[in-house]
Design a protein around this motif. Sequence first.
Motif, short mmCIF file in Angstrom:
data_model
loop_
_atom_site.label_atom_id
_atom_site.label_comp_id
_atom_site.label_asym_id
_atom_site.label_seq_id
_atom_site.Cartn_x
_atom_site.Cartn_y
_atom_site.Cartn_z
N UNK A 102 0.81 -1.22 0.00
CA UNK A 102 0.00 0.00 0.00
C UNK A 102 0.84 1.27 0.00
N UNK A 103 1.89 1.28 -0.83
CA UNK A 103 2.69 2.49 -1.02
C UNK A 103 2.85 2.72 -2.52
N UNK A 104 3.28 3.92 -2.86
CA UNK A 104 3.45 4.28 -4.25
C UNK A 104 4.56 3.45 -4.88
N UNK A 105 4.29 2.78 -6.00
CA UNK A 105 5.32 1.98 -6.66
C UNK A 105 6.54 2.77 -7.09
N UNK A 106 6.39 4.08 -7.28
CA UNK A 106 7.53 4.91 -7.64
C UNK A 106 8.59 4.89 -6.56
N UNK A 107 8.18 4.84 -5.30
CA UNK A 107 9.13 4.76 -4.19
C UNK A 107 9.89 3.44 -4.26
N UNK A 108 9.20 2.36 -4.57
CA UNK A 108 9.84 1.05 -4.73
C UNK A 108 10.85 1.11 -5.87
N UNK A 109 10.46 1.74 -6.96
CA UNK A 109 11.37 1.85 -8.12
C UNK A 109 12.63 2.64 -7.77
N UNK A 110 12.46 3.74 -7.04
CA UNK A 110 13.63 4.55 -6.65
C UNK A 110 14.55 3.75 -5.73
N UNK A 111 13.99 3.00 -4.79
CA UNK A 111 14.81 2.16 -3.92
C UNK A 111 15.54 1.09 -4.73
N UNK A 112 14.86 0.52 -5.71
CA UNK A 112 15.49 -0.49 -6.55
C UNK A 112 16.67 0.09 -7.32
#
Length: 61
Positions: A27-37
């Motif tokens: 339940x968080x913005x996938x953009x944050x996941x992408x930046x962490x990746x």
Amino acid sequence: MEPKKLYRSRTNRMICGVCGGLGEYMNIDPTIIRLLLVLIAFTGAGILAYFIAAIIIPDEY
């Protein structure tokens, strides 16, 4: 209540849908996941982990 299941997203995908699926699951913005990746990818292990996740995590149905 049915437990959440982790799937690769079909609607929110850039390459394989792994980040979109993780974002929906947590339940968080996938953009944050992408930046962490991207940050983790500089170690070299991040790219390998992404493609392993793309193979292991089933596609959303």
